[in-house]
Design a protein around this motif. Structure first.
Motif, short mmCIF file in Angstrom:
data_model
loop_
_atom_site.label_atom_id
_atom_site.label_comp_id
_atom_site.label_asym_id
_atom_site.label_seq_id
_atom_site.Cartn_x
_atom_site.Cartn_y
_atom_site.Cartn_z
N GLN A 68 0.85 -1.19 0.00
CA GLN A 68 0.00 0.00 0.00
C GLN A 68 0.89 1.24 0.00
O GLN A 68 1.74 1.39 0.88
CB GLN A 68 -0.88 -0.01 1.26
N GLU A 69 0.70 2.12 -0.99
CA GLU A 69 1.47 3.36 -1.02
C GLU A 69 0.81 4.39 -0.13
O GLU A 69 -0.40 4.57 -0.18
CB GLU A 69 1.58 3.88 -2.45
N ILE A 70 1.62 5.06 0.68
CA ILE A 70 1.13 6.07 1.62
C ILE A 70 1.94 7.34 1.40
O ILE A 70 3.18 7.30 1.42
CB ILE A 70 1.28 5.60 3.07
N ASP A 71 1.27 8.47 1.19
CA ASP A 71 1.93 9.76 0.99
C ASP A 71 1.86 10.55 2.29
O ASP A 71 0.77 10.87 2.76
CB ASP A 71 1.25 10.52 -0.14
N ILE A 72 3.02 10.84 2.87
CA ILE A 72 3.09 11.63 4.09
C ILE A 72 4.00 12.82 3.82
O ILE A 72 5.19 12.65 3.57
CB ILE A 72 3.63 10.80 5.28
N ASP A 73 3.42 14.01 3.85
CA ASP A 73 4.16 15.24 3.63
C ASP A 73 4.97 15.22 2.33
O ASP A 73 6.11 15.67 2.27
CB ASP A 73 5.09 15.55 4.81
#
Length: 89
Positions: A68-73
């Motif tokens: 799962q790709e997660i975009d944080i900042d």
């Protein structure tokens, strides 16, 4: 800026950069194959494999199309379960 930390048996990986050109031909974004390796950024406390547990900063190899790709900042992390990592470089 939030610094993510993996939990349980999960591993966060920063995927290697996508190759932007091949033989002087620019490949459109959706046509690119995403690399199936990247730097291990964070390892959860319940990871049992010693190579993965001590792999922070090393390259992990995994099957393409999983996780799962997660975009944080603005930074994209790939979240994988311990069993989805098939090797360490």
């Amino acid at each position: 800026m939030s610094i993510p930390k993996a939990t349980n048996t999960y591993v966060l990986i920063i995927r290697d950069e996508v190759e932007k050109e091949k033989n002087n031909i620019i490949i459109p974004g959706k046509g690119r194959v995403k690399p199936s390796r990247g730097e291990i950024f964070s390892v959860g406390g319940k990871v049992t494999d010693p190579d993965i547990k001590n792999g922070k900063g090393k390259k992990g190899i995994f099957y393409a199309g999983i996780g799962q790709e997660i975009d944080i900042d603005g930074q994209v992390y790939l979240c994988l379960n311990e069993q989805e990592i098939i090797g360490i470089i």
